[in-house]
Design an enzyme around this catalytic site. Structure first.
Site, PDB file in Angstrom:
ATOM      1  CE  LYS A   1      -3.597   2.846   2.484  1.00  0.00           C
ATOM      2  NZ  LYS A   1      -3.253   3.515   4.021  1.00  0.00           N
TER       3      LYS A   1
ATOM      4  N   GLY B   1      -6.715   9.746   9.777  1.00  0.00           N
ATOM      5  CA  GLY B   1      -8.168  10.354  11.084  1.00  0.00           C
ATOM      6  C   GLY B   1      -8.912  10.771  11.660  1.00  0.00           C
TER       7      GLY B   1
ATOM      8  N   GLY C   1     -10.828   7.965   6.014  1.00  0.00           N
ATOM      9  CA  GLY C   1     -11.764   9.113   7.251  1.00  0.00           C
ATOM     10  C   GLY C   1     -12.824   8.831   7.106  1.00  0.00           C
TER      11      GLY C   1
ATOM     12  CG  ASN D   1      -5.398   2.299  11.192  1.00  0.00           C
ATOM     13  OD1 ASN D   1      -6.145   1.793  12.841  1.00  0.00           O
ATOM     14  ND2 ASN D   1      -4.818   2.011  11.255  1.00  0.00           N
TER      15      ASN D   1
END
Ligand code: SF4
Lengths: 383, 255
Positions: free
Chosen positions: B95, B156, B183, B204
């Site tokens: 990634k 985040g 996001g 995440n």
């Protein structure tokens, strides 16, 4: 010996001058910062926002914001979690030398005092590093006193040795020129910490009587030279309580913000050393930084610069450190010895200050775990 | 026909890609199980091989590792991190993240294209994190990327699909899996992204900051499955309030 022989705003020979207006901007804004003009209404409205301006930061550092500590803490905890999850980086400092050629009146280590001085040999440094690495740590901060008696080549060699054991190497040494930072970066250092102590040039002049440290602008531009020399990140801070702590905290934050704006790739971090107020003197002096004021400053930084690293030192007591970990701080030291060497070797020099939290790496890790936080040993790869 | 996600010739049943690093490593197993994910990212800079809290030690067997290049500030650094990941046994997936802004952590699209060119030539399966820009997505596709990963909003931020309309353009125009990265703050937003037609969602922070991390992982799994099903089913017409006027404009037409 003549004291205060030089103009503290004039560079000494050999000190590099870089083209930058950040100092003028910081000093001007700090001079104009009137923290009494903010009211609780101002603070309340700042706390409704998601991205803060410099003026909002100023409001959060004001006396009016002291009544909002709990709300600020709640918000700070959320922001810290969004940016850093539940992780805390752990590191330890290693003092490799404590020679000092400056005369800072607030420091028992100054060149006028007869204290035990020394520097570690390379064999001793390596042995200390082995002992530290055996605790699992992968990040180290190398410190020297501010004297060219521990010269750049010596520090460079220590950094090279550190690359054998650590992935992340910071230095907290006297300010250097750009080419010297570039040299230490090439040796393997990535992160540079320099603390301005106070951002009030007049006060600075009174407190720093001799030696290169007396030169205010050269110290101010250390972080910028470090970035120009290729360092990945820089740390800022002032010694809270030396002068008006609200202004000093404001100045250090603005300094960092302007630098990140100019060099967006730079990683920014902060430390918050403070002079402890005399116990019997509590509440007497508005410059005094007690725990609530210290926390207010830390929270204001987190809300203003949500992305910045915040380190909490072992000079604070365990009960304070444990609670700010995850709420605002993202990095903490453990297993700290503040004498020269002393992780295994018998110390070769006296300690500059006392620590309040003597816990080992594994004890701190256990504490974090019990609080639902994870310890991060490695957070950087150098490629 | 079975509905599979194909990335670089590899097939996956799950359309949920899990981020890591923001919750305790010991939870990894429980989270992966609850999320039903087959692919998880890990920051190579967190790998502490042979040391404590090495993220690689916590990834269960059978999971496809998606090492990210976080910390890379340009294409060359990203390429070196990807090679290190491969040397550590993380496989060929990468990634790609190239970021040179520590404040907003927005990706550098230009360097990302350059890194994709380098890494594809070396046989990597490149999933490129990017700011949703159609021209860039085309260049990434031309450089051989295996998937395009536009951000929904800043990393985040938990703000959801702020870039929705631009992501939709990528979905419509680019012939590669579009995977929303960064996001997504809540399961409903993941569902919304899937309804839009993106092929998968990565999350995440939203999971890591939940009170019950494994349970939130499960909520995301269900939302993503639900959004996918809605997309496949074809969303029906949603009538706007008063959209059909009582005196239609086309009522005069004769047969
Ligand atoms: S504060 Fe640092 S530079 Fe100043 S006297 Fe003490 S050791 Fe020397």
């Amino acid at each position: 010996m003549k004291l205060r022989e030089t103009n503290h705003m004039e560079y000494m020979e050999g000190m590099e001058v870089i083209a930058s207006d950040i100092m003028d901007r910081v000093l001007k804004a700090t001079k104009e910062y009137d923290y009494y003009k903010y009211t609780s209404v101002d603070v309340y409205s700042v706390l409704q926002k998601d991205a803060l301006t410099v003026d909002d930061f100023a409001a959060l550092l004001s006396p009016a914001a002291e009544d909002f500590l709990e709300v600020m803490a709640q918000k700070s905890k959320q922001e810290t979690a969004k940016h850093f999850g539940n992780s805390l980086c752990m590191f330890t400092p290693l003092y490799i030398s404590n020679y000092c050629e400056n005369y800072c009146v607030y420091c028992g280590f100054n060149c006028q005092n007869k204290i035990k001085r020394g520097k570690l040999s390379f064999a001793e440094i390596e042995h200390e590093m082995e002992v530290i690495a055996a605790t699992g740590l992968r990040e180290i901060l190398l410190l020297t006193g501010e004297s060219r008696k521990s010269d750049v080549e010596y520090i460079g060699e220590a950094v090279r040795l550190a690359t054998k054991y650590f992935t992340n190497i910071g230095i907290e040494i006297y300010p250097l020129n750009t080419d010297e930072y570039a040299y230490l970066h090439e040796c393997g250092a990535d992160f540079v910490s320099v603390y301005q102590e106070t951002y009030n040039p007049d006060k600075y002049e009174e407190l720093h009587l001799r030696g290169p440290k007396r030169i205010f602008p050269y110290r101010f531009y250390a972080q910028e030279r470090a970035i120009l020399g290729g360092m990945r990140g820089v740390a800022f801070g002032s010694l809270l309580g030396l002068d008006d702590f609200r202004k000093d905290a404001f100045a250090a934050g603005l300094h960092a913000m302007l630098l990140q704006q100019k060099y967006p790739q730079a990683e920014i971090s902060f430390s918050f050393p403070r002079l402890r107020p005399f116990i019997n003197n509590a509440d007497n002096n508005p410059n005094d930084v007690h725990e609530p004021q210290l926390l207010q400053v830390m929270l204001a930084y987190r809300l203003f610069m949500t992305y910045a690293g915040i380190t909490i030192s072992t000079r604070e007591r365990a009960g304070f450190r444990d609670k700010v970990a995850g709420m605002v701080a993202t990095k903490l030291s453990a297993g700290v010895k503040v004498s020269v060497g002393g992780h295994d070797e018998v110390s070769k020099g006296d300690e500059q200050f006392e620590i309040s939290d003597p816990r080992t790496v594994s004890e701190v890790k256990q504490m974090l775990k019990a609080r639902g936080l994870q310890t991060v040993y490695s957070d950087y790869i150098r490629v | 026909m079975e509905d599979k996600l194909i990335i670089g010739g590899h097939a996956f049943h799950s359309r949920f890609i899990l981020g890591s690093g923001k919750f305790s490593l010991e939870m990894t197993n429980a989270v992966i199980e609850n999320a039903g994910v087959e692919m998880a990212t890990l920051a190579l800079r967190r790998a502490n091989v042979g040391g404590e809290e090495n993220i690689l030690d916590f990834m269960p067997e059978g999971i496809t590792l998606l090492p990210n290049t976080s910390g890379a500030r340009n294409a060359d650094e990203a390429a070196r991190i990807a090679r290190l990941a491969r040397e550590l046994g993380c496989g060929d997936f990468v990634k790609l993240e190239v970021i040179r802004d520590t404040k907003y952590l927005l990706p550098d699209n230009f360097e990302t294209i350059r890194a994709t060119e380098i890494l594809v030539k070396e046989g990597f399966i490149v999933m490129a994190y990017m700011y949703p820009d159609l021209n860039v997505a085309r260049d990434l596709a031309a450089a051989g990327a295996a998937a395009i990963m536009p951000l929904g909003s800043p990393i985040g931020s938990n703000k959801g699909l702020l870039t929705k309309d631009f992501i939709k353009i990528l979905v419509d125009e680019i012939d590669l899996p579009i995977i929303v990265d960064a996001g997504i703050g809540r399961p409903s937003q993941a569902c919304e992204a899937m309804e839009l037609g993106v092929e998968a969602v990565m999350a995440n922070t939203a999971i890591a900051t939940a009170r019950d991390v494994p349970l939130m992982a499960k909520a995301f799994k269900l939302a993503i499955e639900s959004g996918r099903a809605a997309y496949l089913a074809g969303l029906g017409r949603v009538l706007e309030h008063k959209a059909e006027a009582s005196s239609p404009l086309t009522g005069f037409l004769e047969a």
